[in-house]
Design a protein around this motif. Structure first.
Motif, PDB file in Angstrom:
ATOM      1  N   LEU A   1       0.831  -1.207   0.000  1.00 13.03           N
ATOM      2  CA  LEU A   1       0.000   0.000   0.000  1.00 13.03           C
ATOM      3  C   LEU A   1       0.864   1.256   0.000  1.00 13.03           C
ATOM      4  O   LEU A   1       0.533   2.239  -0.664  1.00 13.03           O
ATOM      5  CB  LEU A   1      -0.922  -0.005   1.221  1.00 13.03           C
ATOM      6  N   ALA A   2       1.982   1.208   0.732  1.00 14.62           N
ATOM      7  CA  ALA A   2       2.880   2.362   0.769  1.00 14.62           C
ATOM      8  C   ALA A   2       3.434   2.648  -0.620  1.00 14.62           C
ATOM      9  O   ALA A   2       3.465   3.810  -1.058  1.00 14.62           O
ATOM     10  CB  ALA A   2       4.019   2.117   1.761  1.00 14.62           C
ATOM     11  N   TYR A   3       3.844   1.599  -1.336  1.00  8.78           N
ATOM     12  CA  TYR A   3       4.439   1.860  -2.645  1.00  8.78           C
ATOM     13  C   TYR A   3       3.390   2.279  -3.675  1.00  8.78           C
ATOM     14  O   TYR A   3       3.661   3.175  -4.496  1.00  8.78           O
ATOM     15  CB  TYR A   3       5.217   0.660  -3.177  1.00  8.78           C
ATOM     16  N   LEU A   4       2.231   1.689  -3.640  1.00  9.65           N
ATOM     17  CA  LEU A   4       1.183   2.111  -4.565  1.00  9.65           C
ATOM     18  C   LEU A   4       0.783   3.564  -4.298  1.00  9.65           C
ATOM     19  O   LEU A   4       0.470   4.318  -5.228  1.00  9.65           O
ATOM     20  CB  LEU A   4      -0.029   1.183  -4.444  1.00  9.65           C
ATOM     21  N   ALA A   5       0.810   3.957  -3.031  1.00  7.11           N
ATOM     22  CA  ALA A   5       0.527   5.352  -2.694  1.00  7.11           C
ATOM     23  C   ALA A   5       1.615   6.268  -3.246  1.00  7.11           C
ATOM     24  O   ALA A   5       1.325   7.377  -3.710  1.00  7.11           O
ATOM     25  CB  ALA A   5       0.418   5.516  -1.180  1.00  7.11           C
ATOM     26  N   ILE A   6       2.871   5.820  -3.219  1.00  6.16           N
ATOM     27  CA  ILE A   6       3.970   6.599  -3.782  1.00  6.16           C
ATOM     28  C   ILE A   6       3.723   6.878  -5.258  1.00  6.16           C
ATOM     29  O   ILE A   6       3.847   8.013  -5.731  1.00  6.16           O
ATOM     30  CB  ILE A   6       5.307   5.858  -3.593  1.00  6.16           C
TER      31      ILE A   6
END
Length: 231
Positions: free
Chosen positions: A107-112
């Motif tokens: 989720l953190a990387y997709l948010a990035i």
């Protein structure tokens, strides 16, 4: 001799920036003691994600580039539909790659990726242009801290100080990457943060100050990584 469409498509992904980010994050993952397979997964995920951001950036700036950047792939004849197709395929690929790190890290990387692409589209020409850069870079420690393998991540959050330093690095990278295009930005009437600062300090001084700022942040990240740590 015309440049092959495949080469133009690769150039539109801004490969130098994508590779530098992939190598940088892969190196950071290795420095935290992650196994080689996880380091490779980090690098591949970041490479695909940065390709998405690069293609989205070129599509967003297409009309502007037609006026100022005849060297850009979409101006040189690359079909926008081809870029959209490649971008869609990359999105379909980056989702399972991100999930492979674990739910939180994924989720953190997709948010990035989302913050970078959407922020560039809507804030690129505004004084708040730094926000998506700082927000996306602030998520990189979470991506690394929560990351794992085969969908199994960790539950240990990154330290506040490392998150803050990553956000500061994002600000510095934003200023540095914007400097080469400030003349065109000024002609377009844009008022991004780098433009506002350059008009006050002058571009050469802003380049010097930015370089010093990034160097100081990198030293601080190195010190914190070797004392406090990522998590």
């Amino acid at each position: 001799m015309p440049t092959p469409p495949a080469v133009l498509l690769l150039l539109a992904a801004q490969p130098r920036h994508a590779l530098s980010m992939a190598v940088g994050l892969g190196t950071a993952a290795a420095a935290t003691g992650r196994p080689l397979r996880e380091v490779g997964l980090v690098a591949v995920t970041v490479l695909v994600g940065q390709g998405i951001i690069g293609w989205a950036d070129d599509l967003t700036d297409r009309r502007r580039d037609e006026r100022h950047r005849p060297d850009k792939p979409l101006v040189r004849g690359l079909d926008p539909g081809t870029v959209w197709f490649a971008l869609t395929c990359a999105v379909l690929l980056v989702v399972p790659l991100s999930v492979a790190h674990g739910r939180r890290a994924g989720l953190a990387y997709l948010a990035i990726v989302a913050v970078s692409a959407v922020g560039d589209r809507y804030l690129h020409a505004r004084v708040l242009s730094f926000l998506p850069w700082m927000a996306s870079f602030a998520l990189y420690p979470a991506f690394l801290a929560y990351g794992g393998w085969n969908g199994v991540g960790t539950t240990t959050p990154p330290t506040v100080v490392m998150t803050a330093l990553a956000a500061a690095l994002g600000l510095g990278v934003h200023l540095l990457s914007a400097l080469p295009g400030l003349v065109q930005d000024h002609e377009e009437g844009e008022r991004s943060l780098p433009m506002v600062l350059a008009l006050r300090t002058g571009t050469p001084r802003l380049l010097l100050l930015t370089g010093v700022f990034i160097a100081l942040v990198m030293v601080a990240i190195f010190v914190v990584a070797n004392t406090v740590g990522l998590t």
